[in-house]
Structures are given as structure tokens and as C-alpha cells.
Enzyme design. Structure first.
Site, PDB file in Angstrom:
ATOM      1  N   ASP A 239     -22.061 -25.112 106.011  1.00 28.94           N
ATOM      2  CA  ASP A 239     -22.832 -23.875 105.810  1.00 28.94           C
ATOM      3  C   ASP A 239     -24.295 -24.052 106.197  1.00 28.94           C
ATOM      4  OD1 ASP A 239     -20.531 -22.691 105.029  1.00 28.94           O
ATOM      5  OD2 ASP A 239     -21.253 -21.986 103.098  1.00 28.94           O
ATOM      6  N   ASP A 286     -16.978 -19.822 107.170  1.00 25.87           N
ATOM      7  CA  ASP A 286     -18.366 -19.661 107.651  1.00 25.87           C
ATOM      8  C   ASP A 286     -18.790 -20.652 108.719  1.00 25.87           C
ATOM      9  OD1 ASP A 286     -18.589 -17.625 105.831  1.00 25.87           O
ATOM     10  OD2 ASP A 286     -19.834 -18.718 104.411  1.00 25.87           O
ATOM     11  N   ASP A 510     -21.537 -17.073  93.807  1.00 29.80           N
ATOM     12  CA  ASP A 510     -21.826 -17.434  95.197  1.00 29.80           C
ATOM     13  C   ASP A 510     -22.969 -18.434  95.300  1.00 29.80           C
ATOM     14  OD1 ASP A 510     -19.927 -15.635  96.309  1.00 29.80           O
ATOM     15  OD2 ASP A 510     -21.329 -13.984  96.005  1.00 29.80           O
TER      16      ASP A 510
END
EC number: 3.2.1.-
Length: 572
Positions: A239, A286, A510
């Protein structure tokens, strides 16, 4: 080919009968009932310097509230990591002791654990095992014959693993959900199991490890079909554009990713014990989309994403995972494909499909290792916007010109996923690939849900007044205020869609609203701070995040309650 050794004490007795003829005692009779234990030690994967092994203990003596298995190596083998047992080594001697969740070992029951080891020279199977001091002798002794390989899993994957199958309910998530007021209404819903660091394979922080989940899945399965959903999520430099979900592996640690993360997962999934399960993997959310949108000269670029594009470790890691996991006959790999508010623009759409094909051809992988793709993982994009479409024109302007749509070609996840599937097939993926859509947090119900289109005074009032997705900007992704549970998990809900899933467990954060030191390698991202005024990735808007959030993956009660309150379809 696996190598196994079964340890049996007094496995067969010879008894002289009245006629003087020797005969073998029935294995179900008293001779075998006296066997105190059996140990199945299986080398599942072996290379020039290392190996993975699976061990199953069966207890035929009195029930145990704890257990400890010991053995010694004849060579220089060293245990380097393990799962579902506490492993220690002193010289050649190895001890495997129970975890808290698998300490109970009833009479006639079994427990399994696994580990990864290193060696040079020979890798002989241990000759003797002791369970709580009682010896379980190896049939044939050192160097004796090995058992035949275990049978493999099913030869052919089904077209859609979700059709005709139940889906695994994670008991740990279910308990968190049920503990919230009204949470029992959804506590029986299936969610993804996130393997977000090496320690999660074994079971970090007292949580269930991968084998424990698979064993529970077998229990839930019964005589029918059952899908287990796993999130493979630990790439080096993970990420690169979102600090809240940074991982434990550094940008150049592709070797550790392969040998300490993917290889042990593959070894467990390949255990024939689990061959009756349908195992769905969501591969590295992602990662690949970041290489398309957040590198080079773009305003959204980050130095970390440029590093990952230059070293190729996202592509290599995804390819390696697809190759290894795709070798297991009952594993279905779905690659993460971002969401419409990320990949839907013209300059992202086709390049993303091309990059995904590159990754699916790296490190020995092929397109046959990809069963499909998943969109909207852990995101909030509305499934279907009913009150406006991409072809609408208002006050002389196209919907694409509105601030919300911002020239995107897609306004919701369903239309994007169906179109992107066609694009993926056009670049060489199999025509039978299916799509998953994560609907865990994209319901956008409650009092703020529009009942009809917005006023046609301008294209912006039209779109903003009618859109279900109430985020400030579609680039906002962290703990969004006002979100609700979406469509419940279901198989084959629309053309080209294998299932709606809750891959992100509702109620798991998150990212933290402020910096919180933690041992999980997770950083602080200002997009999770409700006071943050934004960056180019959300067109410099407020973050829209909820306050007082814990670090990513940890239980966030306030968010869970909001999701239930704003669920659409509503909860009864």
C-alpha cells in the site's frame, strides 16, 4: 510429492490361535485400542535449502487439556517459523506445544500444526516422536519405507465456486458483531479472513490461525459445499499510497514474501485434509492499481509507489502468489481490481487490465491461475446508482462533467465491474472469468438516502441530489461517515458477477484517526483524520473519516453501529 511417516505403537499384534496359526488382530480390536498416539509428519514442499511440513497428532489415550510433542532431527534441520503450535528448538531437539485455542485434545481426536524449516544436505524424517513423554514409534524405523502420497484435491474447479455453496462465517468476527446491540441480525454473515502479516498464518495476538479457520470451515461445511474467503495481503512495500495499511515487509523483501508468507500458506491450503473446501483468495488488494495511478509524473504519485514500480516487486509478488496458490486444485484466485472511482477513467481503465495481465504472466503464473477479479474491496462505492446515468445530460452538460463524476466513464460498481471484465478478456484473460463485488459497506441507506433525482438546475445539483454514495469525494476511503451495510452476500446476482461478498468484515477499522504506535507495521494516514483537508488523490477535499478510530483491522464499534443503522437493504 509429499513424504510422510505415521508413528504407531503396537499397530499390529500377532496372536497364536488354537490351531497354532498366526493371524493379525483386527485394527478395530483391543490391539490397536492400546496405541496411545499416532503422529503423521508430512513434508509438503521441499527445495534446496528449506521445506514446509505438516504434523497431525491423534490422541488415543485419556483426554488432554494441554499437549506437547517432541522429536529430534538426525541432520541440521532448523525450524524457522510455524503455525497452530508454539515451536521451539534446542540443538536437534524440537518441541511443539499447544496454542490456547487448540489445547483440548479429546480421546480419539486430532490436532494439526505446521512449520517451515531450513536444512542442508539430507532432510530425513524424524525417527521418534513423544507426546507428553509417551513414545510414538515410527513404522519401519529410520530409513524405512514411506507412506504413499496423499491423494490430491478435486481435479476440476467449478465455474463459480459460490454457486450451490454456503460461505464460511468467521467465528471471531461473528462474536464481535453479536456483542453489539442489534448485531445478532448479521452475525451469521460470511466475511473474509485477512492474512495481513506472516504471524497471521499461525494466529497472531491469540487469534485463530489459518489451519484453525480451515478446520472450523470443515465443521461448518457438513455434507454440503462451502467457500472459505481468504485475503492474501502482505506484499513488500504494501500500500505505497496509503500509510494506514502499510505492511511489515520492506520494499525489497520479495524473498521473505515468497518463503515466509506465500509458501507456508500454499502448504496449508494444499493439505488433502482441506481438499473438499472451495477456497477463494483475494490477491493483494490495492497493489497493482497503485502502479497505474500513483507513479511517474501524475499529481497523485508518491515516492514509495515509484520505488515499487521500479523494483517490480508488486508484479513479481502477485505473480508468485497466483502461481503457487493456483497449483492447489480447490483454490480460486481473484485478483483485486480497485474500484470504479479509481480505475474507471480512460487513462486508468485499459492500462490497468494490461498490467494485470503482466502480473498474471510473472513468476511462473499464467492466466489459468486467475479465476476472476474483485472490485470495491474494503471500499464504499455504491453498487448501483439509480437516479442518474453516465449518458444523462442536464442544463447542457453531460453527467461526466459534474464535480462528482469528474469525467469518469462509470458511476457505480456494477457497471464498472461488468465493463472491466470485458476489458480483461480482451487482453487475454479467459472468457469464463467472474467478478466479485465487495458490498460490505456500500449500502448508503438511512435518512440521507435520496428517493429520486436531484434538481435539474445544474449537472452538479442533479448528480449530488440523487447519488446514493454520500462521500465528499469518491477518493475518500477511510472509515467513511454515513456509510451503511450493502447487499447481503449472494451468489450469481448479475451477469458476469460470481458473487456479492463481504470481503472486508464490517466493523474492522480502515486506519487510526491519529497516530497510534503498534507492532503491526501500520502507519498513520491523514486520510483517516476527520480534520484533514485532503490531497490530490481526493481533489483536496475533507477526508470524511469518522473520529476516534483504532488502527486498521481492529474493531471499531461506532463504525459498526453506523453501518447497521444505514444499511440498505435495511436490517429487519
Amino acid at each position: 510429492m509429499s513424504r510422510t511417516r505415521t508413528a504407531l505403537l503396537a499397530a499390529m499384534a500377532l496372536v497364536a490361535g488354537a490351531t497354532g496359526t498366526a493371524f493379525a488382530v483386527d485394527p478395530g480390536a483391543a490391539g490397536v485400542a492400546a496405541v496411545p498416539c499416532t503422529v503423521d509428519y508430512k513434508i509438503q514442499n521441499e527445495w534446496s535449502t528449506g521445506f514446509t511440513a505438516a504434523v497431525t497428532i491423534t490422541n488415543n489415550s485419556a483426554a488432554k487439556s494441554s499437549w506437547s510433542l517432541k522429536w529430534s532431527y538426525a541432520g541440521n534441520q532448523k525450524v524457522t517459523s510455524g503455525w497452530n503450535a508454539k515451536l521451539s528448538q534446542s540443538g536437534a531437539a524440537v518441541t511443539a506445544a499447544n496454542e490456547t485455542y487448540n489445547a483440548q485434545l479429546a480421546t480419539g481426536s486430532s490436532v494439526s500444526f505446521g512449520f517451515q524449516g531450513s536444512y542442508s544436505g539430507s532432510n530425513a524424517i524424524p525417527a521418534t516422536f513423544t507426546l507428553d513423554g509417551v513414545t510414538c514409534n515410527v513404522d519401519g524405523g529410520p530409513g524405512g519405507p514411506t507412506d504413499p502420497p496423499d491423494p490430491g484435491g478435486p481435479g476440476n474447479r467449478v465455474n463459480n465456486p459460490y454457486d450451490g455453496a454456503k460461505v464460511y462465517v468467521n467465528p471471531e468476527w461473528s462474536a464481535n458483531a453479536a456483542a453489539e446491540p442489534g448485531g445478532s441480525r448479521i452475525a451469521n454473515q460470511p466475511t473474509g479472513v485477512w492474512l495481513d502479516r506472516i504471524a497471521a498464518i499461525n494466529g497472531a495476538g491469540g487469534k485463530m490461525g489459518l489451519r484453525a479457520h480451515l478446520d472450523e470451515a470443515l465443521r461448518q461445511k457438513g455434507s454440503g459445499e462451502l467457500v472459505v474467503q481468504l485475503v492474501i495481503y502482505n506484499l513488500p512495500g504494501r500500500d505505497c499510497a496509503a500509510l494506514a495499511s502499510n505492511g511489515e515487509l520492506k520494499a525489497d523483501e520479495i524473498g521473505r514474501y515468497k518463503t515466509e508468507y506465500i509458501d507456508p500458506i500454499k502448504a496449508i491450503l494444499a493439505d488433502s485434509k482441506y481438499s473438499s473446501l472451495r477456497i477463494v483468495t483475494t490477491v493483494e488488494i490495492d497493489s497493482l492499481p497503485n502502479l497505474v495511478t500513483n507513479t511517474g509524473s501524475r499529481a497523485t504519485a508518491t515516492p514509495q509507489c515509484d520505488v515499487m514500480k521500479a523494483n517490480g516487486n508488486y508484479v513479481k509478488g502477485v505473480g508468485y502468489a497466483l502461481n503457487k496458490l493456483g497449483d492447489v486444485p480447490n483454490v480460486y484466485n481473484y485478483v483485486d481490481a480497485g474500484h470504479h472511482g479509481w480505475i474507471g477513467w480512460d487513462d486508468n481503465f485499459a492500462p490497468s487490465a494490461t498490467l494485470f495481465k503482466e502480473a498474471a504472466s510473472a513468476e511462473g503464473a499464467t492466466v489459468n491461475d486467475v479465476h476472476g477479479f474483485i472490485t470495491n474491496t474494503a471500499n464504499y462505492s455504491a453498487l448501483k446508482e439509480d437516479h442518474f446515468s453516465i449518458s444523462d445530460n442536464v442544463a447542457g452538460k453531460s453527467v461526466r462533467e459534474s464535480k462528482w463524476v469528474d469525467w469518469n466513464r462509470y458511476v457505480d460498481e456494477l457497471s464498472f465491474a461488468q465493463a472491466f471484465r470485458n476489458q480483461l478478456v480482451s487482453v487475454g484473460f479467459n472468457s469464463g472469468i467472474g467478478m466479485l463485488i465487495d458490498t460490505s459497506r456500500n449500502g448508503w441507506g438511512g435518512t440521507a438516502r435520496p428517493a429520486g433525482p436531484g434538481a435539474q438546475t445544474s449537472v452538479d445539483t442533479y448528480v449530488d441530489g440523487g447519488r446514493y454514495d454520500r462521500r465528499i469525494n469518491p477518493g475518500n476511503w477511510c472509515n467513511q461517515s454515513g456509510a451503511g451495510l450493502g447487499e447481503r452476500p449472494q451468489a450469481s446476482p448479475a451477469a458476469g458477477i460470481d458473487a456479492y461478498v463481504w470481503m472486508k468484515p464490517p466493523g474492522e477499522s480502515d486506519g487510526a484517526s491519529k497516530e497510534i504506535p503498534n507492532p503491526e507495521g501500520k502507519g498513520f494516514d491523514r486520510m483517516c483524520d476527520p480534520t484533514y483537508e485532503g490531497n490530490p488523490r481526493n481533489n483536496n477535499n475533507m477526508s470524511g473519516a469518522l473520529p476516534d478510530a483504532p488502527i486498521s483491522g481492529h474493531w471499531f464499534s461506532a463504525q459498526f453501529r453506523q453501518l447497521m443503522q444505514n444499511a440498505y437493504p435495511p436490517l429487519s
